[in-house]
Scaffold this motif. Structure first.
Motif, PDB file in Angstrom:
ATOM      1  N   SER A 152       2.774  14.578  -1.166  1.00  0.00           N
ATOM      2  CA  SER A 152       1.386  15.043  -1.038  1.00  0.00           C
ATOM      3  C   SER A 152       1.325  16.566  -1.075  1.00  0.00           C
ATOM      4  O   SER A 152       0.441  17.148  -1.712  1.00  0.00           O
ATOM      5  CB  SER A 152       0.782  14.521   0.269  1.00  0.00           C
ATOM      6  N   GLU A 153       2.274  17.224  -0.398  1.00  0.00           N
ATOM      7  CA  GLU A 153       2.326  18.680  -0.447  1.00  0.00           C
ATOM      8  C   GLU A 153       2.608  19.163  -1.865  1.00  0.00           C
ATOM      9  O   GLU A 153       2.092  20.207  -2.296  1.00  0.00           O
ATOM     10  CB  GLU A 153       3.378  19.209   0.529  1.00  0.00           C
ATOM     11  N   GLY A 154       3.412  18.410  -2.600  1.00  0.00           N
ATOM     12  CA  GLY A 154       3.732  18.791  -3.977  1.00  0.00           C
ATOM     13  C   GLY A 154       2.505  18.842  -4.868  1.00  0.00           C
ATOM     14  O   GLY A 154       2.431  19.660  -5.788  1.00  0.00           O
ATOM     15  N   ILE A 155       1.512  17.969  -4.610  1.00  0.00           N
ATOM     16  CA  ILE A 155       0.286  17.996  -5.413  1.00  0.00           C
ATOM     17  C   ILE A 155      -0.790  18.850  -4.732  1.00  0.00           C
ATOM     18  O   ILE A 155      -1.954  18.834  -5.144  1.00  0.00           O
ATOM     19  CB  ILE A 155      -0.249  16.574  -5.696  1.00  0.00           C
ATOM     20  N   GLY A 156      -0.379  19.562  -3.672  1.00  0.00           N
ATOM     21  CA  GLY A 156      -1.270  20.545  -3.064  1.00  0.00           C
ATOM     22  C   GLY A 156      -2.184  20.027  -1.978  1.00  0.00           C
ATOM     23  O   GLY A 156      -3.085  20.741  -1.534  1.00  0.00           O
ATOM     24  N   ASN A 157      -1.987  18.791  -1.512  1.00  0.00           N
ATOM     25  CA  ASN A 157      -2.846  18.227  -0.466  1.00  0.00           C
ATOM     26  C   ASN A 157      -2.093  18.208   0.860  1.00  0.00           C
ATOM     27  O   ASN A 157      -1.144  17.447   1.029  1.00  0.00           O
ATOM     28  CB  ASN A 157      -3.283  16.809  -0.837  1.00  0.00           C
ATOM     29  N   THR A 158      -2.511  19.052   1.784  1.00  0.00           N
ATOM     30  CA  THR A 158      -1.902  19.064   3.126  1.00  0.00           C
ATOM     31  C   THR A 158      -2.875  18.552   4.188  1.00  0.00           C
ATOM     32  O   THR A 158      -2.538  18.526   5.364  1.00  0.00           O
ATOM     33  CB  THR A 158      -1.462  20.494   3.494  1.00  0.00           C
ATOM     34  N   ARG A 159      -4.068  18.139   3.760  1.00  0.00           N
ATOM     35  CA  ARG A 159      -5.081  17.709   4.733  1.00  0.00           C
ATOM     36  C   ARG A 159      -4.775  16.335   5.323  1.00  0.00           C
ATOM     37  O   ARG A 159      -4.939  16.120   6.527  1.00  0.00           O
ATOM     38  CB  ARG A 159      -6.466  17.683   4.074  1.00  0.00           C
ATOM     39  N   VAL A 208      -0.299   4.059   7.437  1.00  0.00           N
ATOM     40  CA  VAL A 208      -1.548   4.703   7.022  1.00  0.00           C
ATOM     41  C   VAL A 208      -1.335   5.554   5.782  1.00  0.00           C
ATOM     42  O   VAL A 208      -2.133   5.506   4.829  1.00  0.00           O
ATOM     43  CB  VAL A 208      -2.123   5.559   8.174  1.00  0.00           C
ATOM     44  N   PHE A 209      -0.242   6.320   5.743  1.00  0.00           N
ATOM     45  CA  PHE A 209      -0.003   7.189   4.588  1.00  0.00           C
ATOM     46  C   PHE A 209       0.292   6.362   3.332  1.00  0.00           C
ATOM     47  O   PHE A 209      -0.107   6.730   2.220  1.00  0.00           O
ATOM     48  CB  PHE A 209       1.139   8.158   4.870  1.00  0.00           C
ATOM     49  N   LEU A 210       0.995   5.237   3.493  1.00  0.00           N
ATOM     50  CA  LEU A 210       1.268   4.369   2.346  1.00  0.00           C
ATOM     51  C   LEU A 210      -0.017   3.722   1.824  1.00  0.00           C
ATOM     52  O   LEU A 210      -0.196   3.565   0.603  1.00  0.00           O
ATOM     53  CB  LEU A 210       2.293   3.297   2.727  1.00  0.00           C
ATOM     54  N   ILE A 211      -0.912   3.363   2.738  1.00  0.00           N
ATOM     55  CA  ILE A 211      -2.209   2.820   2.317  1.00  0.00           C
ATOM     56  C   ILE A 211      -2.981   3.864   1.514  1.00  0.00           C
ATOM     57  O   ILE A 211      -3.562   3.573   0.461  1.00  0.00           O
ATOM     58  CB  ILE A 211      -3.024   2.361   3.544  1.00  0.00           C
ATOM     59  N   ILE A 212      -2.974   5.107   2.012  1.00  0.00           N
ATOM     60  CA  ILE A 212      -3.644   6.202   1.292  1.00  0.00           C
ATOM     61  C   ILE A 212      -3.025   6.386  -0.092  1.00  0.00           C
ATOM     62  O   ILE A 212      -3.731   6.585  -1.096  1.00  0.00           O
ATOM     63  CB  ILE A 212      -3.551   7.508   2.107  1.00  0.00           C
ATOM     64  N   LEU A 213      -1.706   6.294  -0.174  1.00  0.00           N
ATOM     65  CA  LEU A 213      -1.000   6.478  -1.448  1.00  0.00           C
ATOM     66  C   LEU A 213      -1.478   5.476  -2.496  1.00  0.00           C
ATOM     67  O   LEU A 213      -1.655   5.826  -3.673  1.00  0.00           O
ATOM     68  CB  LEU A 213       0.508   6.328  -1.229  1.00  0.00           C
ATOM     69  N   PHE A 214      -1.706   4.231  -2.069  1.00  0.00           N
ATOM     70  CA  PHE A 214      -2.060   3.185  -3.030  1.00  0.00           C
ATOM     71  C   PHE A 214      -3.566   2.951  -3.152  1.00  0.00           C
ATOM     72  O   PHE A 214      -3.998   2.236  -4.062  1.00  0.00           O
ATOM     73  CB  PHE A 214      -1.375   1.867  -2.653  1.00  0.00           C
ATOM     74  N   ARG A 215      -4.368   3.558  -2.289  1.00  0.00           N
ATOM     75  CA  ARG A 215      -5.802   3.304  -2.314  1.00  0.00           C
ATOM     76  C   ARG A 215      -6.642   4.528  -2.708  1.00  0.00           C
ATOM     77  O   ARG A 215      -7.706   4.370  -3.317  1.00  0.00           O
ATOM     78  CB  ARG A 215      -6.268   2.807  -0.940  1.00  0.00           C
ATOM     79  N   VAL A 216      -6.219   5.719  -2.331  1.00  0.00           N
ATOM     80  CA  VAL A 216      -6.995   6.929  -2.609  1.00  0.00           C
ATOM     81  C   VAL A 216      -6.682   7.415  -4.026  1.00  0.00           C
ATOM     82  O   VAL A 216      -5.509   7.569  -4.398  1.00  0.00           O
ATOM     83  CB  VAL A 216      -6.683   8.027  -1.564  1.00  0.00           C
ATOM     84  N   GLU A 217      -7.726   7.674  -4.821  1.00  0.00           N
ATOM     85  CA  GLU A 217      -7.560   7.972  -6.242  1.00  0.00           C
ATOM     86  C   GLU A 217      -6.694   9.205  -6.491  1.00  0.00           C
ATOM     87  O   GLU A 217      -5.951   9.255  -7.479  1.00  0.00           O
ATOM     88  CB  GLU A 217      -8.935   8.166  -6.888  1.00  0.00           C
ATOM     89  N   TYR A 219      -4.047  10.057  -5.184  1.00  0.00           N
ATOM     90  CA  TYR A 219      -2.645   9.628  -5.220  1.00  0.00           C
ATOM     91  C   TYR A 219      -2.453   8.439  -6.171  1.00  0.00           C
ATOM     92  O   TYR A 219      -1.457   8.346  -6.889  1.00  0.00           O
ATOM     93  CB  TYR A 219      -2.183   9.210  -3.830  1.00  0.00           C
ATOM     94  N   ARG A 220      -3.417   7.541  -6.139  1.00  0.00           N
ATOM     95  CA  ARG A 220      -3.295   6.281  -6.880  1.00  0.00           C
ATOM     96  C   ARG A 220      -3.118   6.508  -8.380  1.00  0.00           C
ATOM     97  O   ARG A 220      -2.440   5.731  -9.061  1.00  0.00           O
ATOM     98  CB  ARG A 220      -4.538   5.441  -6.604  1.00  0.00           C
ATOM     99  N   LYS A 221      -3.735   7.574  -8.896  1.00  0.00           N
ATOM    100  CA  LYS A 221      -3.630   7.826 -10.338  1.00  0.00           C
ATOM    101  C   LYS A 221      -2.180   8.062 -10.758  1.00  0.00           C
ATOM    102  O   LYS A 221      -1.790   7.715 -11.878  1.00  0.00           O
ATOM    103  CB  LYS A 221      -4.502   9.009 -10.733  1.00  0.00           C
ATOM    104  N   PHE A 222      -1.376   8.617  -9.848  1.00  0.00           N
ATOM    105  CA  PHE A 222       0.035   8.824 -10.181  1.00  0.00           C
ATOM    106  C   PHE A 222       0.815   7.517 -10.087  1.00  0.00           C
ATOM    107  O   PHE A 222       1.772   7.306 -10.833  1.00  0.00           O
ATOM    108  CB  PHE A 222       0.636   9.879  -9.256  1.00  0.00           C
ATOM    109  N   VAL A 223       0.401   6.644  -9.183  1.00  0.00           N
ATOM    110  CA  VAL A 223       1.035   5.325  -9.091  1.00  0.00           C
ATOM    111  C   VAL A 223       0.785   4.551 -10.383  1.00  0.00           C
ATOM    112  O   VAL A 223       1.687   3.901 -10.931  1.00  0.00           O
ATOM    113  CB  VAL A 223       0.498   4.537  -7.874  1.00  0.00           C
ATOM    114  N   ARG A 224      -0.445   4.645 -10.907  1.00  0.00           N
ATOM    115  CA  ARG A 224      -0.778   3.946 -12.158  1.00  0.00           C
ATOM    116  C   ARG A 224      -0.019   4.520 -13.354  1.00  0.00           C
ATOM    117  O   ARG A 224       0.265   3.811 -14.314  1.00  0.00           O
ATOM    118  CB  ARG A 224      -2.287   4.036 -12.424  1.00  0.00           C
ATOM    119  N   LEU A 225       0.285   5.810 -13.302  1.00  0.00           N
ATOM    120  CA  LEU A 225       0.992   6.452 -14.410  1.00  0.00           C
ATOM    121  C   LEU A 225       2.495   6.157 -14.420  1.00  0.00           C
ATOM    122  O   LEU A 225       3.188   6.521 -15.367  1.00  0.00           O
ATOM    123  CB  LEU A 225       0.790   7.974 -14.344  1.00  0.00           C
ATOM    124  N   THR A 226       2.978   5.506 -13.378  1.00  0.00           N
ATOM    125  CA  THR A 226       4.419   5.254 -13.272  1.00  0.00           C
ATOM    126  C   THR A 226       4.880   4.303 -14.375  1.00  0.00           C
ATOM    127  O   THR A 226       4.374   3.182 -14.482  1.00  0.00           O
ATOM    128  CB  THR A 226       4.764   4.634 -11.902  1.00  0.00           C
TER     129      THR A 226
END
Length: 468
Positions: A152-159, A208-217, A219-226
């Protein structure tokens, strides 16, 4: 550049750094709450938890450094606007960290089996074991959290890491109150209750962070690009070459400070108590300033990946300015209160004057600590880690510890001499890391100036100074 021209860089660094600073400050407060709550159970219980944490800290520092290896890789791909490469880096880091988590957990369990051979009081050892093995069981979800956090820090999101950490820290303190003391009808678990509170909080944080990874766009857009076959040995080895040196670098610094504490302990209990007071202040200010370090890695990697190499350099230098400013603030505060702060910890007259003198030395060495931390983090954003690892070994084991022993014992300066040795080690690291960052950046900028067809553009990287 003038300081005025650095203002846009300060602003962008601070936007990324503030959530991390809140996260780190929250972790310090949770550790303080843990110590206070366990301390009310008795001296043996507090000693047991402290002993267990001394061992746990080694694995914790290693795992944080290892997981952090994904940040500059993702950051540079993100800066280039290469979403597919970001997705590949995430997949490979997940596998690599999963393997590391299993291996590290097994090693820590094996180390725990030898706790009875470490010269501790039997009663202290009993409480240490109650706490230790529950915490180690939480290493796998903890490392899963770190993996997503540093991606998340790598894509600039620390919130998101900030909000999750605030939530889990609040839960941790509440569960401490419930499980340690047996409130709300829960069983009174004592030391084990503190460990279970931490375990539950870490598991929920990872979920919670894994849910965010797969549900929040975002992050999710990178999961889809895999891609289907994203995980392969070459990419994992590339990340391993970053992760291992970072882990070793962290261990070099942490163990140097641990050995310094051991040296002070040889001088007597009053000197060690004074050392602990000064060290707790150092940890507080450093943990907050590490937010600037995180911002430096992110901003430098983004700008470098986007081809804005001068902006990468200025982002790193701005981080140094900001870290120094924070440490100067704390230094002035500590010097102003150096006669008062020790009395907040103890009423022992033999400890207070020693602690006061160490706090004055601390106020000076924090400035060097700020420079080395921000410069090292900026180098990480460039994926320059092997030479800084050598610099760490020179600074902490070639300068810091020998100087600490020489000044503290050979020249008879006592704990003040040991802390002056720490100062010299940090000063050496500050000079080496900062000169290295400036040198590497000049080389990259010079290479870019010789590329006539080079274009500075990116779809995803934050805007450069000129774009603001």
């Amino acid at each position: 550049m003038t300081l005025r021209e650095y203002i846009p860089f300060y602003r962008r660094n601070l936007k990324i750094a503030l959530p991390v600073m809140v996260t780190q400050a929250g972790q310090v407060l949770v550790q303080l709450a843990d110590n206070i709550m366990v301390g009310h159970l008795g001296a043996a219980q507090l000693a047991g938890v402290s002993f267990a944490n001394a061992i746990i800290m080694i694995g914790l520092v290693f795992s944080i450094g290892f997981a952090q290896g994904v940040t500059p890789v993702v950051g540079q791909h993100f800066g280039k606007g290469d979403g597919r490469a970001v997705a590949v880096a995430l997949s490979n880091s997940a596998v690599l960290n999963a393997i590391m988590a299993v291996v590290l957990t097994a090693v820590m369990i094996a180390v725990g089996a030898f706790m009875d051979r470490m010269g501790q009081d039997p009663e202290v050892l009993r409480y240490a074991r109650q706490y230790y093995f529950i915490i180690i069981a939480g290493f796998i979800p903890m490392i899963a959290f770190f993996n997503v956090r540093f991606f998340s820090e790598g894509i600039g999101n620390t919130r998101n890491e900030m909000w999750i950490t605030i939530g889990t820290n609040t839960l941790n303190i509440f569960l401490n109150w419930v499980l340690i003391y047996g409130n709300l009808g829960a069983p009174r678990l004592g030391v084990a209750g503190a460990a279970w509170a931490t375990f539950i909080s870490r598991v929920l944080g990872a979920i919670v962070f894994l849910i965010i990874l797969f549900r929040v766009e975002e992050y999710r857009k990178f999961v889809r690009l895999t891609p289907r076959h994203a995980v392969h040995l070459r990419e994992m080895l590339h990340q391993l070459k970053l992760s291992l040196p970072i882990s070793l670098q962290n261990l070099l610094e942490v163990t140097a400070f641990s050995f310094a504490a051991i040296m002070v302990g040889w001088m007597g209990k009053y000197q060690l108590a004074a050392h602990q007071i000064a060290h707790s202040l150092s940890s507080l200010s450093f943990m907050i300033a590490t937010g600037i370090g995180a911002a430096a890695t992110i901003r430098v990697s983004h700008q470098f990946g986007a081809g804005r190499r001068k902006d990468a350099y200025h982002a790193g230098i701005a981080a140094v300015h900001m870290a120094v400013a924070i440490m100067v603030f704390f230094g002035i505060l500590f010097v102003s209160l150096h006669g008062i702060i020790p009395r907040m910890y103890t009423e022992e007259p033999a400890v207070i004057p020693i602690a006061g003198r160490l706090i004055i030395i601390l106020s000076l060495f924090q400035i060097f600590d700020a420079v080395q931390m921000a410069s090292r983090s900026s180098l990480l954003g460039l994926k320059d880690i092997n030479t800084p690892l050598i610099f760490s070994a020179i600074s902490y084991y070639g300068v810091c510890l020998p100087s600490a022993y020489l000044l503290g014992f050979t020249l008879g300066l006592g704990p003040e001499g040991v802390w002056t040795g720490l100062l010299l080690g940090l000063a050496t690291a500050a000079v080496l890391f900062n000169v290295r960052f400036r040198t590497v950046c000049r080389r990259y900028i010079g290479q870019q100036n010789r590329e006539p067809d080079y274009r500075e553009n990116s779809l995803q990287a934050p805007p450069s100074h000129s774009e603001e």
